[in-house]
Design a protein around this motif. Structure first.
Motif, PDB file in Angstrom:
ATOM      1  N   PHE A 137      20.925  17.484  -2.035  1.00  0.00           N
ATOM      2  CA  PHE A 137      19.779  18.172  -2.635  1.00  0.00           C
ATOM      3  C   PHE A 137      18.745  17.162  -3.128  1.00  0.00           C
ATOM      4  CE2 PHE A 137      22.317  22.167  -3.640  1.00  0.00           C
ATOM      5  CZ  PHE A 137      21.552  22.974  -2.809  1.00  0.00           C
ATOM      6  N   SER A 138      19.206  16.180  -3.902  1.00  0.00           N
ATOM      7  CA  SER A 138      18.295  15.187  -4.471  1.00  0.00           C
ATOM      8  C   SER A 138      17.698  14.305  -3.389  1.00  0.00           C
ATOM      9  CB  SER A 138      19.027  14.327  -5.504  1.00  0.00           C
ATOM     10  OG  SER A 138      18.165  13.354  -6.052  1.00  0.00           O
ATOM     11  N   ALA A 139      18.508  13.940  -2.381  1.00  0.00           N
ATOM     12  CA  ALA A 139      17.990  13.123  -1.286  1.00  0.00           C
ATOM     13  C   ALA A 139      16.836  13.835  -0.585  1.00  0.00           C
ATOM     14  CB  ALA A 139      19.104  12.801  -0.291  1.00  0.00           C
ATOM     15  N   ASP A 140      16.991  15.133  -0.348  1.00  0.00           N
ATOM     16  CA  ASP A 140      15.923  15.901   0.302  1.00  0.00           C
ATOM     17  C   ASP A 140      14.678  15.959  -0.577  1.00  0.00           C
ATOM     18  OD1 ASP A 140      17.543  16.350   2.464  1.00  0.00           O
ATOM     19  OD2 ASP A 140      18.128  18.383   1.878  1.00  0.00           O
ATOM     20  N   SER A 141      14.874  16.127  -1.877  1.00  0.00           N
ATOM     21  CA  SER A 141      13.731  16.190  -2.792  1.00  0.00           C
ATOM     22  C   SER A 141      12.977  14.867  -2.823  1.00  0.00           C
ATOM     23  CB  SER A 141      14.195  16.548  -4.200  1.00  0.00           C
ATOM     24  OG  SER A 141      14.746  17.849  -4.242  1.00  0.00           O
ATOM     25  N   GLN A 142      13.720  13.764  -2.878  1.00  0.00           N
ATOM     26  CA  GLN A 142      13.078  12.450  -2.869  1.00  0.00           C
ATOM     27  C   GLN A 142      12.304  12.236  -1.569  1.00  0.00           C
ATOM     28  OE1 GLN A 142      15.614   9.081  -4.294  1.00  0.00           O
ATOM     29  NE2 GLN A 142      17.099  10.684  -4.775  1.00  0.00           N
ATOM     30  N   TYR A 143      12.908  12.635  -0.467  1.00  0.00           N
ATOM     31  CA  TYR A 143      12.254  12.497   0.841  1.00  0.00           C
ATOM     32  C   TYR A 143      10.945  13.274   0.882  1.00  0.00           C
ATOM     33  CZ  TYR A 143      11.297  13.847   5.691  1.00  0.00           C
ATOM     34  OH  TYR A 143      10.678  14.114   6.880  1.00  0.00           O
ATOM     35  N   GLU A 144      10.976  14.504   0.405  1.00  0.00           N
ATOM     36  CA  GLU A 144       9.781  15.351   0.445  1.00  0.00           C
ATOM     37  C   GLU A 144       8.662  14.788  -0.424  1.00  0.00           C
ATOM     38  OE1 GLU A 144      11.350  19.104  -0.699  1.00  0.00           O
ATOM     39  OE2 GLU A 144      12.448  19.389   1.185  1.00  0.00           O
ATOM     40  N   GLU A 145       9.010  14.226  -1.584  1.00  0.00           N
ATOM     41  CA  GLU A 145       7.988  13.645  -2.454  1.00  0.00           C
ATOM     42  C   GLU A 145       7.362  12.414  -1.807  1.00  0.00           C
ATOM     43  OE1 GLU A 145       5.312  12.705  -5.253  1.00  0.00           O
ATOM     44  OE2 GLU A 145       6.417  14.596  -5.029  1.00  0.00           O
ATOM     45  N   ILE A 146       8.183  11.565  -1.211  1.00  0.00           N
ATOM     46  CA  ILE A 146       7.641  10.377  -0.531  1.00  0.00           C
ATOM     47  C   ILE A 146       6.755  10.800   0.633  1.00  0.00           C
ATOM     48  CG2 ILE A 146       8.266   8.362   0.865  1.00  0.00           C
ATOM     49  CD1 ILE A 146      10.839   8.181  -0.872  1.00  0.00           C
ATOM     50  N   LEU A 147       7.199  11.809   1.372  1.00  0.00           N
ATOM     51  CA  LEU A 147       6.417  12.275   2.515  1.00  0.00           C
ATOM     52  C   LEU A 147       5.053  12.792   2.065  1.00  0.00           C
ATOM     53  CD1 LEU A 147       6.513  12.721   5.573  1.00  0.00           C
ATOM     54  CD2 LEU A 147       7.443  15.006   5.142  1.00  0.00           C
ATOM     55  N   LEU A 191       0.797  -1.221   0.000  1.00  0.00           N
ATOM     56  CA  LEU A 191       0.000   0.000   0.000  1.00  0.00           C
ATOM     57  C   LEU A 191       0.835   1.279   0.000  1.00  0.00           C
ATOM     58  CD1 LEU A 191      -2.719  -1.043   2.615  1.00  0.00           C
ATOM     59  CD2 LEU A 191      -2.998  -0.872   0.130  1.00  0.00           C
ATOM     60  N   HIS A 192       2.148   1.160   0.130  1.00  0.00           N
ATOM     61  CA  HIS A 192       2.999   2.339   0.265  1.00  0.00           C
ATOM     62  C   HIS A 192       4.011   2.410  -0.876  1.00  0.00           C
ATOM     63  CE1 HIS A 192       1.077   2.944   4.041  1.00  0.00           C
ATOM     64  NE2 HIS A 192       1.595   1.864   4.592  1.00  0.00           N
ATOM     65  N   PRO A 193       4.588   3.581  -1.113  1.00  0.00           N
ATOM     66  CA  PRO A 193       5.519   3.750  -2.247  1.00  0.00           C
ATOM     67  C   PRO A 193       6.882   3.111  -1.982  1.00  0.00           C
ATOM     68  CG  PRO A 193       5.386   5.784  -0.991  1.00  0.00           C
ATOM     69  CD  PRO A 193       4.359   4.851  -0.394  1.00  0.00           C
ATOM     70  N   MET A 194       6.889   1.785  -1.882  1.00  0.00           N
ATOM     71  CA  MET A 194       8.112   1.080  -1.512  1.00  0.00           C
ATOM     72  C   MET A 194       9.208   1.198  -2.567  1.00  0.00           C
ATOM     73  SD  MET A 194       8.510  -0.136   1.421  1.00  0.00           S
ATOM     74  CE  MET A 194       7.473  -0.110   2.871  1.00  0.00           C
ATOM     75  N   ALA A 195       8.812   1.276  -3.845  1.00  0.00           N
ATOM     76  CA  ALA A 195       9.833   1.407  -4.888  1.00  0.00           C
ATOM     77  C   ALA A 195      10.599   2.722  -4.702  1.00  0.00           C
ATOM     78  CB  ALA A 195       9.188   1.350  -6.267  1.00  0.00           C
ATOM     79  N   GLU A 196       9.857   3.798  -4.426  1.00  0.00           N
ATOM     80  CA  GLU A 196      10.490   5.094  -4.213  1.00  0.00           C
ATOM     81  C   GLU A 196      11.333   5.096  -2.941  1.00  0.00           C
ATOM     82  OE1 GLU A 196       7.387   4.543  -4.970  1.00  0.00           O
ATOM     83  OE2 GLU A 196       6.643   5.956  -6.482  1.00  0.00           O
ATOM     84  N   ILE A 197      10.828   4.440  -1.892  1.00  0.00           N
ATOM     85  CA  ILE A 197      11.573   4.379  -0.636  1.00  0.00           C
ATOM     86  C   ILE A 197      12.856   3.568  -0.817  1.00  0.00           C
ATOM     87  CG2 ILE A 197      11.516   3.503   1.738  1.00  0.00           C
ATOM     88  CD1 ILE A 197       8.463   4.122   1.688  1.00  0.00           C
ATOM     89  N   ALA A 198      12.753   2.448  -1.546  1.00  0.00           N
ATOM     90  CA  ALA A 198      13.951   1.642  -1.823  1.00  0.00           C
ATOM     91  C   ALA A 198      14.959   2.445  -2.634  1.00  0.00           C
ATOM     92  CB  ALA A 198      13.562   0.371  -2.574  1.00  0.00           C
ATOM     93  N   ALA A 199      14.473   3.254  -3.580  1.00  0.00           N
ATOM     94  CA  ALA A 199      15.371   4.074  -4.397  1.00  0.00           C
ATOM     95  C   ALA A 199      16.075   5.116  -3.535  1.00  0.00           C
ATOM     96  CB  ALA A 199      14.591   4.765  -5.514  1.00  0.00           C
ATOM     97  N   LEU A 200      15.352   5.717  -2.594  1.00  0.00           N
ATOM     98  CA  LEU A 200      15.977   6.679  -1.679  1.00  0.00           C
ATOM     99  C   LEU A 200      17.009   5.986  -0.804  1.00  0.00           C
ATOM    100  CD1 LEU A 200      16.275   9.426  -0.330  1.00  0.00           C
ATOM    101  CD2 LEU A 200      14.267   8.863   1.098  1.00  0.00           C
ATOM    102  N   GLY A 201      16.677   4.778  -0.336  1.00  0.00           N
ATOM    103  CA  GLY A 201      17.631   4.028   0.480  1.00  0.00           C
ATOM    104  C   GLY A 201      18.917   3.733  -0.264  1.00  0.00           C
ATOM    105  N   GLU A 202      18.801   3.327  -1.525  1.00  0.00           N
ATOM    106  CA  GLU A 202      19.983   3.053  -2.331  1.00  0.00           C
ATOM    107  C   GLU A 202      20.760   4.340  -2.589  1.00  0.00           C
ATOM    108  OE1 GLU A 202      22.996   1.525  -4.582  1.00  0.00           O
ATOM    109  OE2 GLU A 202      21.649   0.564  -3.148  1.00  0.00           O
ATOM    110  N   TYR A 203      20.043   5.426  -2.773  1.00  0.00           N
ATOM    111  CA  TYR A 203      20.699   6.713  -3.052  1.00  0.00           C
ATOM    112  C   TYR A 203      21.537   7.175  -1.858  1.00  0.00           C
ATOM    113  CZ  TYR A 203      21.240  11.477  -4.834  1.00  0.00           C
ATOM    114  OH  TYR A 203      21.759  12.656  -5.291  1.00  0.00           O
TER     115      TYR A 203
END
Length: 240
Positions: free
Chosen positions: A163-173, A123-135
């Motif tokens: 910069f990108s890590a923060d952007s990814q975090y904000e989108e997931i949030l 139910l959650h954006p796990m693909a995006e979260i996994a991508a942030l984790g790898e980043y």
């Protein structure tokens, strides 16, 4: 490790002590990087074995930080280093503090992973979260490589990845907050995910910190709390 970063001293033992604390910091960094990778396998893939391993192995990270901090303190007391030697010891002390805190964040992710069910992951954006984790794992690896070579240019490039890590975090949030608004019953589970994603964002911040310590050692400049442009400018001067 690039041994050219060390000032050569009459005392070979002093040289060896400085090399040893850098080598041990790198070993601690390797363990912390593995903790992060295993925590993400637990969170994104549902690998409870790895998640449990992260939680039970955290004591090793803490022990390494305590032992290395004590060794750095002994060097300060015995050798009374000055100039670049002092900056090197201080950079190691600051780096291992951030590594220990990254280890804590990885442990937090591991604990959250153990709370999640497979249906929660669906139910959650796990693909995006996994991508942030790898980043952020790549950020950490790059920061450690910059530290091993005391490479200021590599440190600046890695710090800019934040910069990108923060952007990814904000989108997931944003996605997770929308999920809670749409389904209030999901709030307890979503909060576990939010804490995990927040931990990843903090890991990115601490990887940036390590890059700042590299610039501090090489240039003798404190680049905390300044813009990336100013950081890059400070990193291009002559080594003191």
């Amino acid at each position: 490790m690039d041994k050219s970063i060390f000032t050569q001293h009459i005392s070979r033992q002093f040289n060896e002590e400085l090399e040893d604390i850098v080598n041990r910091a790198m070993s601690m960094g390797g363990l912390v990087e593995q903790q992060l990778a295993d925590a993400m396998d637990g969170l994104a893939e549902g690998d409870t074995g790895k998640a449990e391993l992260v939680v039970t192995r955290d004591y090793r990270v803490n022990a390494m930080e305590v032992e290395l901090d004590e060794e750095c303190t002994h060097i300060l007391a015995r050798r009374q280093p000055t100039a670049s030697d002092l900056r090197l010891v201080m950079a190691v002390i600051k780096t291992i503090t951030d590594l220990e805190r990254i280890g804590d964040e990885a442990e937090r992710i591991g604990k959250m992973a153990l709370h999640l069910l497979d249906k929660d992951r669906e139910l959650h954006p796990m693909a995006e979260i996994a991508a942030l984790g790898e980043y952020v794992r790549r950020m950490l690896n790059n920061a450690l490589n910059a530290f091993a070579r005391m490479d200021t240019e590599h440190a600046v490039r890695t710090a800019q990845m934040d910069f990108s890590a923060d952007s990814q975090y904000e989108e997931i949030l944003r996605q997770l907050l929308k999920r809670m608004r749409d389904d209030p019953d999901s709030i307890p589970r979503v909060m576990d995910i939010i804490w995990s994603v927040r931990a990843l964002e903090r890991i990115g911040d601490r990887a940036r910190n390590i890059c700042e310590y590299v610039i501090y050692f090489v240039m003798g400049k404190d680049v905390r709390h300044i813009s990336f442009e100013q950081m890059a400018e400070e990193a291009t001067g002559d080594r003191r």
